[in-house]
Design a protein around this motif. Structure first.
Motif, mmCIF file in Angstrom:
data_model
loop_
_atom_site.group_PDB
_atom_site.id
_atom_site.type_symbol
_atom_site.label_atom_id
_atom_site.label_comp_id
_atom_site.label_asym_id
_atom_site.label_seq_id
_atom_site.Cartn_x
_atom_site.Cartn_y
_atom_site.Cartn_z
ATOM 1 N N GLU A 7 -10.740 6.790 11.851
ATOM 2 C CA GLU A 7 -10.397 6.613 10.437
ATOM 3 C C GLU A 7 -9.043 7.248 10.103
ATOM 4 O OE1 GLU A 7 -13.160 10.236 10.614
ATOM 5 O OE2 GLU A 7 -13.026 8.298 11.607
ATOM 6 N N VAL A 8 -8.698 8.329 10.766
ATOM 7 C CA VAL A 8 -7.389 8.945 10.559
ATOM 8 C C VAL A 8 -6.295 8.048 11.135
ATOM 9 C CG1 VAL A 8 -5.931 10.923 11.162
ATOM 10 C CG2 VAL A 8 -8.314 11.283 10.477
ATOM 11 N N PHE A 9 -6.534 7.509 12.326
ATOM 12 C CA PHE A 9 -5.574 6.596 12.952
ATOM 13 C C PHE A 9 -5.313 5.384 12.056
ATOM 14 C CE2 PHE A 9 -4.582 2.972 15.684
ATOM 15 C CZ PHE A 9 -3.468 3.455 16.354
ATOM 16 N N GLU A 10 -6.379 4.809 11.501
ATOM 17 C CA GLU A 10 -6.221 3.645 10.622
ATOM 18 C C GLU A 10 -5.451 4.005 9.353
ATOM 19 O OE1 GLU A 10 -10.219 2.215 10.144
ATOM 20 O OE2 GLU A 10 -10.261 1.384 12.182
ATOM 21 N N ALA A 11 -5.697 5.195 8.794
ATOM 22 C CA ALA A 11 -4.961 5.628 7.604
ATOM 23 C C ALA A 11 -3.473 5.791 7.919
ATOM 24 C CB ALA A 11 -5.541 6.934 7.060
ATOM 25 N N ILE A 12 -3.164 6.339 9.075
ATOM 26 C CA ILE A 12 -1.762 6.492 9.486
ATOM 27 C C ILE A 12 -1.111 5.118 9.640
ATOM 28 C CG2 ILE A 12 -0.262 7.196 11.408
ATOM 29 C CD1 ILE A 12 -2.299 9.528 11.858
ATOM 30 N N GLN A 13 -1.810 4.178 10.257
ATOM 31 C CA GLN A 13 -1.277 2.833 10.425
ATOM 32 C C GLN A 13 -1.024 2.172 9.071
ATOM 33 O OE1 GLN A 13 -0.382 1.375 13.441
ATOM 34 N NE2 GLN A 13 -0.727 3.476 14.089
ATOM 35 N N ASP A 14 -1.957 2.334 8.140
ATOM 36 C CA ASP A 14 -1.792 1.762 6.792
ATOM 37 C C ASP A 14 -0.565 2.356 6.101
ATOM 38 O OD1 ASP A 14 -4.064 0.242 7.179
ATOM 39 O OD2 ASP A 14 -5.368 1.556 5.999
ATOM 40 N N GLU A 15 -0.391 3.668 6.204
ATOM 41 C CA GLU A 15 0.770 4.326 5.606
ATOM 42 C C GLU A 15 2.068 3.840 6.244
ATOM 43 O OE1 GLU A 15 1.188 6.537 3.049
ATOM 44 O OE2 GLU A 15 -0.909 6.152 2.562
ATOM 45 N N ASN A 16 2.063 3.679 7.562
ATOM 46 C CA ASN A 16 3.261 3.190 8.252
ATOM 47 C C ASN A 16 3.616 1.772 7.812
ATOM 48 O OD1 ASN A 16 3.559 5.564 9.648
ATOM 49 N ND2 ASN A 16 2.615 4.821 11.526
ATOM 50 N N ARG A 17 2.598 0.923 7.665
ATOM 51 C CA ARG A 17 2.852 -0.452 7.208
ATOM 52 C C ARG A 17 3.414 -0.448 5.789
ATOM 53 N NH1 ARG A 17 -1.391 -1.732 10.756
ATOM 54 N NH2 ARG A 17 -3.035 -1.151 9.320
ATOM 55 N N ALA A 18 2.829 0.383 4.912
ATOM 56 C CA ALA A 18 3.297 0.456 3.523
ATOM 57 C C ALA A 18 4.736 0.978 3.472
ATOM 58 C CB ALA A 18 2.376 1.349 2.699
ATOM 59 N N ALA A 19 5.055 1.953 4.297
ATOM 60 C CA ALA A 19 6.412 2.500 4.322
ATOM 61 C C ALA A 19 7.404 1.458 4.826
ATOM 62 C CB ALA A 19 6.460 3.751 5.199
ATOM 63 N N ALA A 20 6.997 0.661 5.816
ATOM 64 C CA ALA A 20 7.888 -0.368 6.350
ATOM 65 C C ALA A 20 8.177 -1.435 5.291
ATOM 66 C CB ALA A 20 7.280 -1.005 7.596
ATOM 67 N N VAL A 21 7.163 -1.832 4.547
ATOM 68 C CA VAL A 21 7.353 -2.823 3.481
ATOM 69 C C VAL A 21 8.262 -2.249 2.402
ATOM 70 C CG1 VAL A 21 6.176 -4.037 1.603
ATOM 71 C CG2 VAL A 21 5.217 -4.066 3.911
#
Length: 75
Positions: free
Chosen positions: A46-60
């Motif tokens: 769940e932490v890994f998925e949250a990090i991935q979501d944050e990275n995607r949001a930052a890239a957008v």
């Protein structure tokens, strides 16, 4: 998926550098110790998925910021 059964204090090796140790079993909860080199990042799912979501949001957000800035270059 490989499924393994282990008892308390038994270990699982992943490659040459990673060892998982069963530390505690209490009801439906299992505590696992992870020994890995410092360069290997270890996260709960769940932490890994949250990090991935944050990275995607930052890239957008960065892409949107760049497109706004590129409009100023032509002026």
């Amino acid at each position: 998926m490989l499924i393994l059964s282990r008892k308390l204090n038994e270990k699982i090796k992943i490659g040459n550098d990673i060892t998982l140790t069963i530390i505690e079993v209490r009801g439906d909860q299992v505590k696992i110790g992870v020994e890995a080199p410092k360069h290997v990042k270890v996260f709960r799912q769940e932490v890994f998925e949250a990090i991935q979501d944050e990275n995607r949001a930052a890239a957008v957000s960065a892409r949107d910021d760049l497109s706004v800035l590129s409009g100023f270059i032509g002026q």
